[in-house]
Enzyme design. Structure first.
Site: not given
Ligand code: NI
Length: 168
Positions: A92-93, A134-135, A46, A138, A51
């Site tokens: 998380c990226l 989670h997304e 995701g 963000h 991000q």
């Molecule tokens: Ni994330």
């Protein structure tokens, strides 16, 4: 299609609530395509627009093993959460190499616009439900570390800063 740079904390865009998308245009479609390429390459399941330093309410997700079912979500919102919660490890990226257990509702209903501006609803549980939450976090400037105790959060942020120093 270019790979996008993924921000890490303490970049301010990660903490800033994103703006709703008013209309789907070619630039937005291209952004979502680029986000998907970036997500698959990372690899991740995701990615949210903040991000990649875009403050708009856009998310891409693909939790399938085959990596062939991308979902593009515009202005997604959680409209229902199960009372039942579960703890699972998240990454998380934006926090590469960092993982922690996060407690979240097991199932959610999410409404959103798809890339054709059609209204859609997903009823999800398990990994997809977790990824959606989670997304969407963000988009409100929330990282998974914000669900942890200050002690655990600071430990992760310190490790991340150290990791960056070592790489630099
Ligand atoms: Ni994330």
């Amino acid at each position: 299609m270019p790979l996008l740079d993924i921000l890490q904390p303490p970049h301010p865009t990660l903490k800033r609530p994103a703006e709703p998308v008013a209309a789907v245009d070619d630039a937005l479609l291209r952004l979502m395509d680029d986000m998907l390429v970036t997500m698959y390459e990372a690899p991740g399941i995701g990615l949210a627009a903040p991000q990649v330093d875009v403050g708009r309410r856009v998310v891409v997700i693909d939790t399938t093993e085959e990596k062939n079912q991308p979902i593009r979500l515009i202005n997604p919102a959680v409209t229902w959460r199960s009372d039942e919660r579960a703890i699972a490890e998240e990454g998380c990226l934006s926090l590469p190499g960092q993982f922690a257990e996060v407690k979240r509702p097991v199932a959610v209903t999410v409404s959103y616009l798809d890339e054709r501006e059609a209204e859609r609803v997903i009823e999800a549980e398990g990994l997809l439900a977790r990824c959606l939450q989670h997304e969407i976090d963000h988009l409100d400037g929330i990282l998974f570390t914000d669900h942890l105790s200050a002690l655990k959060r600071n430990m992760i942020l310190r490790r991340l800063a150290k990791q960056r120093r070592v790489k630099a």
